[in-house]
Design an enzyme around this catalytic site. Structure first.
Site, short mmCIF file in Angstrom:
data_model
loop_
_atom_site.label_atom_id
_atom_site.label_comp_id
_atom_site.label_asym_id
_atom_site.label_seq_id
_atom_site.Cartn_x
_atom_site.Cartn_y
_atom_site.Cartn_z
N ASP A 149 -0.60 6.47 2.35
CA ASP A 149 -1.27 5.39 1.66
C ASP A 149 -2.65 5.93 1.23
OD1 ASP A 149 -1.38 1.79 2.31
OD2 ASP A 149 -2.05 2.98 0.61
C1 GLC Z 1 -3.46 0.35 -1.19
C2 GLC Z 1 -2.31 -0.29 -0.46
C3 GLC Z 1 -0.95 0.18 -0.91
C4 GLC Z 1 -1.02 0.58 -2.38
C5 GLC Z 1 -1.93 1.79 -2.48
C6 GLC Z 1 -2.12 2.25 -3.94
O1 GLC Z 1 -4.55 0.53 -0.34
O2 GLC Z 1 -2.33 -0.26 0.96
O3 GLC Z 1 -0.05 -0.90 -0.68
O4 GLC Z 1 0.27 0.91 -2.86
O5 GLC Z 1 -3.21 1.56 -1.90
O6 GLC Z 1 -2.80 1.26 -4.64
#
Ligand code: GLC
Length: 740
Positions: free
Chosen positions: A286
């Site tokens: 993430d």
């Molecule tokens: C965010 C979220 C995730 C998302 C990623 C890209 O912090 O936790 O769900 O896909 O970053 O935006």
């Protein structure tokens, strides 16, 4: 009318699982590419950046994007996300083709969580439809719409089981139940991963693996401490379904699980995902999660964070840049075997090959009329999905459905003339101008053609204490036969980093309700929120309560369809609604304990009930349904047998309607404590007034299996109580036996 409607109580065994999508031909192509790549080329494929993050260096005036564009030209970027559309996607792909030695197309990603430009209901709302196939269709529509803008990788579905409405991301989830979430996970992956031939394909990314939804205190990013039982019986099943459905990637979550943050957690990323499940796709971190290993305190440097992540099995680094900065050195120093790099890069190349990106790295921009036609189809689907997501929670005196003709309706509240908040969280590609507000929906349904008099007043803001709008609201209500109150949350109050300690209506809304209700007119409360709210007091003021979530672009039409009876609400809650925040976490799947709630010296509260306000699976209809007692073709089975249970469900009212027939079990005595109830199957049926259906549920022994005290999946002999009914708190019951 008798209908046989066998329902399997566990995912049907798949002849050939899509999980094994990496064909020998794909592997061969990937290996050929790999053999030509330098170590830097390889690590570049493992590196992903957020194109939307674009600060300008105050000293040099150089923007982050200028730096990123150079990285892309150097072949040091494998994936990019948050582009602005097809033109920009093609521009960056062209940079790859014209400047890099290997010409490996970028994998372009985006958070397409519940629609793209055509915004569908938030996932928690879509889950209330108990209709995985509908989610399959909205997921496919979202992928098709975003693919036209160059998005080949959607960071969805979000399948974190969550039992805590304080957690803002419950809005993005399917709710509290592993089986319902598993069926949505499968359908969403199958819908989102379209494949229309070379270059017209999309990868899904089930997230957030794993346990993110059980953050302590419902506080986002907080500690997660799980027993292996909860991990394997509640959290993991939806991800297993997603992997078996052929998910091409999975996103590793920010949180720690039992002391080790997931990006550095080989038990999750290797033992479970690779060794036990045979997952072949990409594990992506993430956002900046590698950098967070330092904050968690499990890595003392960027280099150590990169080392722990690659050794744990994280293939792609989202936005920290640690892999690009440190892996080549770690490999050259012998601290990270290049074999691990090759395995990760092979998966990334294989996905790009599977998506046809090498044949067609550019996105063809569809002609305007084709895009408009597709948009119209998606909008119709948005109305269908929104209608099915609405849950009727209360309808005293059948105040709903409302008449249209010759009636005077007051529409009051901060969510009435509001076309922003119904978009919900994670709708960055949505446009409020495309949203039908509740007021507009009511005006179009009853004002224009039927001649109803509509009186509107905002009454108060969503989240401010001012009451100066009350008088106008009371004036509108005085002129009306019936009052529709549009209440709830702003879209910013749910989603990521939006945990709340209160589950009440924010601002002065409660006072507005009390003031309007004091006039004595019939009140219909429509709650537009991203989470379950605890509103027991609302029942004293509103004859009818409609849970309308954040329903996306067709919100107003869908709610009006329900309010005027053009659609009979069929939604059922996929998450428990509490009486108060003190009860949280509260979920139907709870254990009996040694002292079930019964008063003093039992597991109870001295100041509150332990029961939910509205239970899991609950929802009313404009008609009524009656269940016969359960019949069984036999009431005992061997540990690998099955049996059929049947009920006759009759529509005893005067509206056609849909009922979600739900089947729960309780293992009465087991080697490990078991939940009071566990959903093992459901069937959504439609019945005309007076019509009956015979619904047969095929109960297979593996749906009664538990992880025993040795963590072995076992169907233990003994008595099982079965319920078949309308929700987790009601239903006909029968006892069945599993015999040695
Ligand atoms: C965010 C979220 C995730 C998302 C990623 C890209 O912090 O936790 O769900 O896909 O970053 O935006």
């Amino acid at each position: 009318m008798k209908m046989e409607q066998p329902v399997t109580t566990s995912a049907p065994a798949q002849a050939v699982s899509p999980r094994k999508w990496m064909t020998p031909d794909i592997v061969r192509q990937a290996e050929q590419l790999l053999s030509r790549m330098s170590l830097e080329d390889k690590v570049g494929q493992m590196t992903q950046y957020d194109w939307g993050f674009n600060p300008i260096n105050p000293e040099t005036g150089v923007s982050q994007r200028d730096l990123l564009l150079e990285e892309i030209r150097q072949g040091r970027v494998g994936s990019i996300f948050n582009l602005s559309g097809a033109e920009e996607a093609n521009e960056l792909q062209r940079a790859i083709q014209e400047h890099t030695s290997q010409q490996i197309p970028l994998l372009i990603g985006r958070d397409v969580i519940h629609g793209y430009k055509t915004v569908f209901p938030i996932p928690l709302a879509q889950a209330s439809a108990w209709n995985p196939d509908l989610a399959r269709r909205t997921a496919e529509a979202a992928s098709r719409e975003s693919l036209a803008d160059g998005v080949a990788w959607v960071f969805a579905p979000m399948i974190d089981v969550s039992r805590d409405p304080r957690w803002g991301r419950i809005a993005e989830s399917i709710g509290e139940d592993p089986l319902l979430t598993s069926q949505y996970a499968k359908a969403w992956v199958e819908g989102a991963q379209i494949d229309d031939g070379a270059g017209q394909a999309t990868a899904s990314c089930p997230k957030h693996f794993a346990g993110y939804g059980l953050a302590e205190a419902g506080r986002d990013y907080n500690t997660v401490d799980l027993s292996d039982h909860v991990l394997r019986e509640v959290i993991l099943p939806p991800f297993r379904e997603a992997v078996d459905a052929g998910a091409l990637s999975i996103m590793a979550s920010f949180n720690e699980v039992n002391g080790i943050p997931v990006c550095a957690n080989p038990y999750l990323l290797k033992t479970i995902l690779r060794d036990e499940w045979g997952f072949e796709g990409i594990v992506a971190s993430d956002y900046n999660a590698l950098q967070e290993l330092i904050v968690h305190g499990v890595a003392g440097s960027e280099e150590e964070a990169a080392e722990r992540s690659i050794l744990a099995g994280c293939d792609m680094d989202m936005h920290s840049g640690f892999y690009m900065r440190h892996l080549p050195k770690l490999v050259r120093e012998g601290r990270v075997p290049e074999r691990l790099i090759d395995e990760s890069v092979l998966r990334i190349l294989a996905v790009k090959i599977k998506l046809g990106l090498f044949e067609q790295p550019y996105v063809a921009i569809p002609p305007a009329e084709a895009a408009a036609e597709a948009r119209a189809t998606f909008t119709e689907l948005a109305r269908e999905a929104a209608r099915e997501s609405i849950v009727l929670l209360r309808n005293e005196g059948q105040v709903l459905p409302l008449r249209k003709e010759g009636v005077s309706i007051a529409v009051i509240g901060p969510l009435a003339d509001n076309s922003k908040d119904p978009l919900g969280c994670w709708a960055m590609d949505g446009n409020p101008a495309d949203v039908i507000s509740l007021l507009e929906g009511i005006r179009q349904a009853a004002g224009a053609e039927a001649g109803a008099a509509i009186h509107y007043a905002e009454g108060c803001a969503i989240d401010a204490d001012g009451e100066d709008g009350f008088e106008a609201a009371l004036e509108a209500a005085r002129q009306a036969d019936v009052v529709v109150l549009a209440l709830g949350e702003a879209l910013e109050m749910s989603g990521e980093s939006r945990s709340r300690t209160s589950l009440d209506l924010p601002g002065a809304q409660r006072k507005l309700v009390q003031a309007v209700a004091a006039l004595g007119k019939p009140v219909v409360a429509v709650v537009l929120s991203g989470r379950p709210l605890a509103l027991p007091w609302l029942q004293e003021h509103a004859a009818a309560i409609v849970q309308a979530w954040h329903l996306g672009v067709q919100s107003g039409h869908a709610i009006a369809d329900v309010l005027f009876g053009d659609y009979n609400p069929s939604g059922r809650l996929s998450v428990t609604f509490p009486h108060n925040v003190g009860q949280v976490p509260i979920y139907y799947y709870r254990k009996k304990t040694g002292r079930p709630p019964a008063g003093v010296y039992s597991s109870y509260y001295i100041d509150s009930t332990t029961e939910p306000l509205y239970p899991f699976g609950y929802g009313l209809s404009y008609t009524s349904f009656e269940y016969s007692s359960i019949t069984a073709d036999r009431t005992s089975m061997s540990a690998n047998g099955d049996l059929n249970l049947s009920v006759t469900v009759t529509n005893t009212g005067d509206h056609e309607g849909e009922e979600v027939v739900q089947c729960y079990i309780r293992d009465e005595v087991a080697s490990v404590t078991q939940p009071l109830k566990k959903l093992i199957g459901f069937r959504k049926i439609s019945l005309r007034p007076g019509e009956s259906a015979n619904v047969t549920l095929n109960v297979q022994s593996d749906s009664l299996a538990i992880l025993d005290q040795d963590m072995k999946l076992t169907t233990e002999p003994g008595d099982f109580t079965v319920w078949i009914g309308p929700n987790a708190s009601a239903g006909q019951t029968i006892t069945i036996k599993v015999v040695e």
